[in-house]
Design an enzyme around this catalytic site. Sequence first.
Site, short mmCIF file in Angstrom:
data_model
loop_
_atom_site.label_atom_id
_atom_site.label_comp_id
_atom_site.label_asym_id
_atom_site.label_seq_id
_atom_site.Cartn_x
_atom_site.Cartn_y
_atom_site.Cartn_z
N GLY A 44 0.77 -1.24 0.00
CA GLY A 44 0.00 0.00 0.00
C GLY A 44 0.80 1.29 0.00
O GLY A 44 0.35 2.30 -0.52
N GLU A 99 4.00 4.22 6.14
CA GLU A 99 2.77 3.44 6.06
C GLU A 99 1.73 4.18 5.22
O GLU A 99 1.72 5.42 5.19
CB GLU A 99 2.19 3.25 7.46
N ASP A 100 0.83 3.43 4.61
CA ASP A 100 -0.25 4.08 3.85
C ASP A 100 -1.34 4.59 4.77
O ASP A 100 -1.72 5.75 4.72
CB ASP A 100 -0.83 3.11 2.80
N ASP A 103 -5.55 2.38 10.86
CA ASP A 103 -6.97 2.26 11.17
C ASP A 103 -7.12 1.90 12.67
O ASP A 103 -7.05 2.78 13.52
CB ASP A 103 -7.57 1.19 10.24
N LYS A 131 -7.21 6.96 10.19
CA LYS A 131 -8.64 6.80 10.49
C LYS A 131 -8.76 6.61 11.98
O LYS A 131 -8.51 5.53 12.49
CB LYS A 131 -9.19 5.55 9.78
N PHE A 153 -13.81 3.08 3.66
CA PHE A 153 -12.76 2.32 2.99
C PHE A 153 -12.32 3.08 1.74
O PHE A 153 -13.13 3.37 0.86
CB PHE A 153 -13.25 0.92 2.62
N VAL A 154 -11.04 3.43 1.68
CA VAL A 154 -10.55 4.26 0.58
C VAL A 154 -9.56 3.49 -0.29
O VAL A 154 -8.89 2.54 0.18
CB VAL A 154 -9.90 5.56 1.09
N ASP A 160 -5.44 -0.35 -2.32
CA ASP A 160 -6.23 -1.19 -3.22
C ASP A 160 -7.54 -1.67 -2.62
O ASP A 160 -7.74 -1.62 -1.41
CB ASP A 160 -5.42 -2.44 -3.58
P1 5GP Z 1 -5.03 -1.53 11.21
O1 5GP Z 1 -4.22 -2.65 11.78
O2 5GP Z 1 -4.53 -0.16 11.58
O3 5GP Z 1 -6.50 -1.70 11.52
O4 5GP Z 1 -4.98 -1.71 9.63
C1 5GP Z 1 -4.05 -1.13 8.82
C2 5GP Z 1 -4.05 -1.79 7.47
O5 5GP Z 1 -5.40 -2.09 7.03
C3 5GP Z 1 -3.50 -0.84 6.42
O6 5GP Z 1 -2.10 -0.94 6.29
C4 5GP Z 1 -4.25 -1.27 5.17
O7 5GP Z 1 -3.58 -2.36 4.55
C5 5GP Z 1 -5.59 -1.77 5.67
N1 5GP Z 1 -6.62 -0.71 5.59
C6 5GP Z 1 -7.25 -0.09 6.60
N2 5GP Z 1 -8.14 0.81 6.16
C7 5GP Z 1 -8.08 0.77 4.80
C8 5GP Z 1 -8.75 1.49 3.76
O8 5GP Z 1 -9.59 2.37 3.95
N3 5GP Z 1 -8.39 1.19 2.48
C9 5GP Z 1 -7.46 0.24 2.18
N4 5GP Z 1 -7.21 0.02 0.89
N5 5GP Z 1 -6.81 -0.47 3.14
C10 5GP Z 1 -7.11 -0.19 4.44
#
Ligand code: 5GP
Length: 185
Positions: A44, A99-100, A103, A131, A153-154, A160
């Site tokens: 990402g 990081e992209d 969440d 987020k 979700f973006v 992707d």
């Molecule tokens: P976390 O562990 O913080 O919940 O999740 C982080 C990972 O979830 C990100 O690195 C990404 O791969 C995926 N992710 C979370 N939200 C989104 C979103 O809105 N769009 C996309 N494409 N991936 C997301």
Amino acid sequence: MEPFIEQVLISEEIIQAKVKDLGKKISEDYLDKGEIRAIGILRGAFIFMADLVRNIKVPLSVDFMSISSYEDDCETTGVVRILKDLDKPITNRHVLIVEDIVDTGLTLKHLKEVLATRNPASLKVCALLNKKEKRVVKDLVIDYCGFDIPDRFVVGYGLDFAERYRNYPFIFILKPEYYQKPGQV
Ligand code: 5GP
């Protein structure tokens, strides 16, 4: 506009201005520290990483890690499986994780813990998108953050859905009917 786009959340111009700004801040902060080891989290962050490092004006080397989160009913559990580890050790390096999106924060928390055991000189995080609404790890520090976004979700600019849409230079929300895995339609 492409038929699958519900809403463009962040335009290319706004992303590029922010990336420039982040690069400037990082360059100022690391001026006296020495070389940065920027670690891009695949897949990402690959586009963000490429743009960001071109805006950092201090000595820098790059490495990449590919991780996948173990999922439980489509929710990340925070347990990170390393699919591709770093090529080089990070001992005594000033590490900047790129990081992209953050969440719940579970993935990043686990990743930081893994990298901290390797004794870097410092360990910071730059994330393009944040987020906050579903954040589970309340005390997670994101040292450099691009945009706070709502809990949608973006895709686009490296992010992707089912491996699609990474190639668009802006960040957008898909129309609901496009959140179908290929083959399910
Ligand atoms: P976390 O562990 O913080 O919940 O999740 C982080 C990972 O979830 C990100 O690195 C990404 O791969 C995926 N992710 C979370 N939200 C989104 C979103 O809105 N769009 C996309 N494409 N991936 C997301």
